[in-house]
Design a protein around this motif. Structure first.
Motif, PDB file in Angstrom:
ATOM      1  N   CYS A  12       0.850  -1.196   0.000  1.00 30.85           N
ATOM      2  CA  CYS A  12       0.000   0.000   0.000  1.00 30.85           C
ATOM      3  C   CYS A  12       0.883   1.244   0.000  1.00 30.85           C
ATOM      4  N   GLU A  39      -5.065   6.911  -1.857  1.00 31.73           N
ATOM      5  CA  GLU A  39      -4.475   5.576  -1.964  1.00 31.73           C
ATOM      6  C   GLU A  39      -4.050   5.326  -3.410  1.00 31.73           C
ATOM      7  N   ALA A  40      -2.757   5.418  -3.665  1.00 35.01           N
ATOM      8  CA  ALA A  40      -2.239   5.229  -5.026  1.00 35.01           C
ATOM      9  C   ALA A  40      -2.075   3.752  -5.369  1.00 35.01           C
ATOM     10  N   VAL A  41      -1.635   2.978  -4.391  1.00 35.41           N
ATOM     11  CA  VAL A  41      -1.481   1.525  -4.554  1.00 35.41           C
ATOM     12  C   VAL A  41      -2.175   0.856  -3.375  1.00 35.41           C
ATOM     13  N   LYS A  42      -3.099  -0.064  -3.679  1.00 37.29           N
ATOM     14  CA  LYS A  42      -3.961  -0.619  -2.636  1.00 37.29           C
ATOM     15  C   LYS A  42      -3.801  -2.139  -2.526  1.00 37.29           C
ATOM     16  N   GLY A  63      -1.743   3.932 -10.824  1.00 34.19           N
ATOM     17  CA  GLY A  63      -0.703   3.581  -9.863  1.00 34.19           C
ATOM     18  C   GLY A  63       0.518   2.901 -10.459  1.00 34.19           C
ATOM     19  N   THR A  66       3.862   4.831  -9.675  1.00 36.78           N
ATOM     20  CA  THR A  66       4.058   4.770  -8.217  1.00 36.78           C
ATOM     21  C   THR A  66       4.551   3.396  -7.810  1.00 36.78           C
ATOM     22  N   GLY A 222      -5.359   1.563  -8.609  1.00 33.22           N
ATOM     23  CA  GLY A 222      -4.410   1.173  -7.578  1.00 33.22           C
ATOM     24  C   GLY A 222      -4.452  -0.283  -7.163  1.00 33.22           C
TER      25      GLY A 222
END
Length: 242
Positions: A12, A39-42, A63, A66, A222
């Motif tokens: 995350c 939240e860019a990466v979940k 994402g 990122t 993400g």
């Protein structure tokens, strides 16, 4: 038995940004400014086998960049783990890694040392990097004077000549003049043919990914929407993007 090169578990990455506020009102009330979280990466999990060429797709803001920057150690994850199994890692991305006040030649040395190579080895490879980059006299000028095409040529040349175990490429194959695109594509294919090298490529070009990649990771908002064989995932992704 296949060997794992990258293992990502429950990753995350969040961005923090301040909400709009009145300086005057906050000066008199002394209230803490509210912080917005994006939240860019979940909760992303996946593995990449040694020698695999993984393409990463997704619409803008999904994402992709990122994720690569976090895998390369530029961003720190808010939670989750990344294990590159002791492999050396390089990230090829416009706007990442160069000191703008330094010359191209000085950035070759800096970039090489950041990748873990010693000065003697970088000096040995310097002429080859400069020749491949086609920058000529501009190699001794500050990179802040470079066009995006010149910047990408130098970045690609450093990454291609100072070969690491894991190479991550963020859209750079699509930058530069037609001649250099062709040369960089050919160089990338030769690097990929080394079965000991693992490559992650972010690109909006389905044709490039279809030709180069063995598998595709599809990110959406993400999250991992799908991961699998390149032909199958790209076909589903292209239909979705219509």
């Amino acid at each position: 038995m296949s060997e794992c090169a990258i293992e990502v578990k429950n990753l995350c990455v969040n961005y923090r940004g301040l909400q709009k506020y009145s300086i005057r009102r906050n000066f008199f009330t002394f209230k803490r400014k509210k912080v917005e979280m994006f939240e860019a990466v979940k909760n992303v999990s996946f593995t990449v086998e040694k020698g695999e060429i993984l393409g990463i797709v997704g619409r803008n803001g999904s994402g992709k960049s990122t994720l690569l920057k976090t895998l390369a150690g530029i961003f720190s994850p808010d939670s989750g783990t990344i294990d590159t199994k002791g492999n050396s890692v390089s990230l090829l991305s416009i706007g990442v890694g160069f000191q703008r006040e330094m010359t191209g030649r000085e950035n070759i040395m800096l970039s090489g040392m950041l990748l873990g190579f010693d000065e003697a080895f970088i000096r040995q490879k310097e002429a080859e990097i400069i020749e491949f980059s086609e920058l000529g006299k501009f190699i001794d000028m500050p990179v802040k004077s470079y066009s995006s095409g010149m910047y990408s040529k130098l970045a690609f040349s450093i990454t291609a000549i100072l070969e690491t175990d894991i190479m991550m490429i963020d859209e750079v194959l699509s930058v530069g003049d037609a001649k250099f695109k062709k040369k960089s594509y050919a160089k990338m294919k030769s690097l990929i043919n080394d079965q000991n090298r693992t490559v992650l490529i972010v690109s909006h070009s389905s044709d490039t990914l279809r030709k180069l990649c063995t598998s595709i990771l599809w990110l959406h908002d993400g999250e991992v929407r799908k991961i699998g064989k390149a032909s199958e995932v790209l076909a589903e992704y292209e239909e979705f993007m219509k």
